[in-house]
Design a protein around this motif. Sequence first.
Motif, PDB file in Angstrom:
ATOM      1  N   SER A  43       0.847  -1.194   0.000  1.00 13.67           N
ATOM      2  CA  SER A  43       0.000   0.000   0.000  1.00 13.67           C
ATOM      3  C   SER A  43       0.876   1.236   0.000  1.00 13.67           C
ATOM      4  O   SER A  43       2.085   1.170   0.262  1.00 13.67           O
ATOM      5  N   ALA A  48      -3.645   5.155   1.268  1.00 11.75           N
ATOM      6  CA  ALA A  48      -4.512   4.145   1.881  1.00 11.75           C
ATOM      7  C   ALA A  48      -4.968   4.578   3.270  1.00 11.75           C
ATOM      8  O   ALA A  48      -4.234   5.243   3.999  1.00 11.75           O
ATOM      9  N   LYS A  52      -9.292   1.494   7.608  1.00  9.54           N
ATOM     10  CA  LYS A  52      -9.962   0.531   6.730  1.00  9.54           C
ATOM     11  C   LYS A  52      -9.094  -0.706   6.527  1.00  9.54           C
ATOM     12  O   LYS A  52      -9.591  -1.842   6.526  1.00  9.54           O
ATOM     13  N   GLU A  71     -12.164  -9.344  -6.036  1.00 11.44           N
ATOM     14  CA  GLU A  71     -11.297  -8.497  -6.869  1.00 11.44           C
ATOM     15  C   GLU A  71      -9.856  -8.970  -6.761  1.00 11.44           C
ATOM     16  O   GLU A  71      -9.244  -8.918  -5.696  1.00 11.44           O
ATOM     17  N   ALA A  82      -3.801  -0.276  -8.751  1.00  9.17           N
ATOM     18  CA  ALA A  82      -4.653  -0.400  -7.571  1.00  9.17           C
ATOM     19  C   ALA A  82      -4.063   0.345  -6.377  1.00  9.17           C
ATOM     20  O   ALA A  82      -4.782   1.016  -5.621  1.00  9.17           O
ATOM     21  N   ASN A  87      -5.839   1.715  -2.849  1.00 10.07           N
ATOM     22  CA  ASN A  87      -6.189   0.363  -2.408  1.00 10.07           C
ATOM     23  C   ASN A  87      -4.969  -0.360  -1.839  1.00 10.07           C
ATOM     24  O   ASN A  87      -3.827   0.040  -2.068  1.00 10.07           O
ATOM     25  N   THR A  88      -5.229  -1.439  -1.130  1.00  8.95           N
ATOM     26  CA  THR A  88      -4.177  -2.299  -0.585  1.00  8.95           C
ATOM     27  C   THR A  88      -4.219  -3.645  -1.307  1.00  8.95           C
ATOM     28  O   THR A  88      -5.306  -4.187  -1.548  1.00  8.95           O
ATOM     29  N   VAL A 100      -7.177  -7.523  -3.840  1.00  7.53           N
ATOM     30  CA  VAL A 100      -7.317  -6.074  -3.659  1.00  7.53           C
ATOM     31  C   VAL A 100      -8.293  -5.784  -2.523  1.00  7.53           C
ATOM     32  O   VAL A 100      -9.427  -6.280  -2.520  1.00  7.53           O
ATOM     33  N   GLN A 102     -10.306  -2.654  -0.562  1.00  3.57           N
ATOM     34  CA  GLN A 102     -10.741  -1.271  -0.785  1.00  3.57           C
ATOM     35  C   GLN A 102     -10.390  -0.428   0.434  1.00  3.57           C
ATOM     36  O   GLN A 102     -11.057  -0.489   1.464  1.00  3.57           O
ATOM     37  N   THR A 103      -9.317   0.339   0.320  1.00  7.50           N
ATOM     38  CA  THR A 103      -8.849   1.139   1.467  1.00  7.50           C
ATOM     39  C   THR A 103      -8.582   2.590   1.077  1.00  7.50           C
ATOM     40  O   THR A 103      -7.718   3.251   1.649  1.00  7.50           O
ATOM     41  N   VAL A 104      -9.289   3.089   0.086  1.00  4.28           N
ATOM     42  CA  VAL A 104      -9.042   4.453  -0.403  1.00  4.28           C
ATOM     43  C   VAL A 104      -9.404   5.474   0.671  1.00  4.28           C
ATOM     44  O   VAL A 104     -10.484   5.407   1.271  1.00  4.28           O
TER      45      VAL A 104
END
Length: 458
Positions: A43, A48, A52, A71, A82, A87-88, A100, A102-104
């Motif tokens: 990340s 990130a 999350k 994903e 990504a 994302n991570t 992937v 989702q850590t945006v």
Amino acid sequence: MPYEELKETLAENKQTLEKAFQYTNDLQLQIMTLQQKKALVCSLETMADEQKMGQQLTAIEAGISLSDMSEKVTTIQEIVEAILIGNTVILLEGKQEGIVLQTVQEHERTPDEPENERVVQGAHNGFIENLDINVHLIRRCLQQENLHVTYKSVGKQNENNVAIVYLKGEANEETIQYIEDQLEGMQEKKVTVIGDLVNYLLRHVKTIFPKKLYTGRPDRTTAYLTEGKIAILMDNNAIACIVPISFFAFFHSPDDFNGQVYDGILFRFIRLASFFGALIFPATYIAIITFHFEIIPFEMVTLVKNSIETVPFPPFFEAFIMIVTIELIREAGIRLPSPIGQTIGIVGGIIIGEAVVTAGLVSNVVVIVIALTAIMSFTISSYEMGNILRILSFPIMVAASLFGFVGIVASALIILFHLCKVKVLDTPYFYPLAPFDFASIKRTLFRFHTETMDVKKK
């Protein structure tokens, strides 16, 4: 970056990712154990959301199967893309695919009203830098099933999501197809802001006048959509671009429809008159003082004569000095913080105006002329159209200083002929005056009740 397949060893993948990100210090590559398997968690610390990431890693430790994660990525480029958006990615030892998470990070501001498009009545919200929220604001204003949204990705080095919004059945299908085809050809272009995109779309239109209308208001955007216009929005841009547009659209305001009918008509004409007044007012002063002094009323001759007889410069240079001074004050006010900028504008204008008149560098009359010109220019909400007004005023002033009223009339005719000739996406720019369309004039130049307009259409 080539579509390089992942390696089976975490050490090789880690080395490849470090090289891909140029060994940046905010790249986090952590080796840890997840569900009794050795994993590499990748990340960007600055993109990130740590909270999350922690929640999802905890859920994985609690028993969520990694194989059920939907994903997945299989190449280095997909992993890099990504990670870049926040994302991570989790890589497992012996597996040639990544998972992937989702850590945006989300730092959204509220959809506040745009500073340069404020209205007295009506909605007070505006677009922000999130494309999905902007499309949501449009759909909330225009709840129709034929509202169509097409998403595209543009840009070579940094892909940007673009939304083309229009009403099916209202917008011109050929224009929509042209825009979509042009966006397909922008995959290899460098696009960072919506201005780059729209300038490429309209690169064949040869005019100094603004070829598109920018707005930060959802209600104004939906009003143009109902007229068959197309809105183009881009992620990370808090404005919508409206195309194709006409010259007269730059003088409309949502307030025109929030008050009485006659108020809307009056204010539209005031804006139009202010534009043309600001365009020729300084030139008219120059022409009168230089060539046509006899048209000044007899009662004012002595006052004007006393004001200008000690000035060492010709009228053109008088006006030029004051316009440049006003523009410097305007630019300084924009760049400085709001409280300081307002102070600079007021105090600077008063002090400089008084000083130059006292020093005898300019006359009292030219100060009044330029001050009125500046006030008229402030009635135009479009920043681009305001810039064109300032640019065109200088050649008209030169023509007035050389040929008097003949120069002003010739300049006005050249501008008028140009406006009549220009087309934006096959739409006449000076419509409905050129070509003349009386039925559209009442909607463009005038402002009527919607019910009245609908009855007349029938």
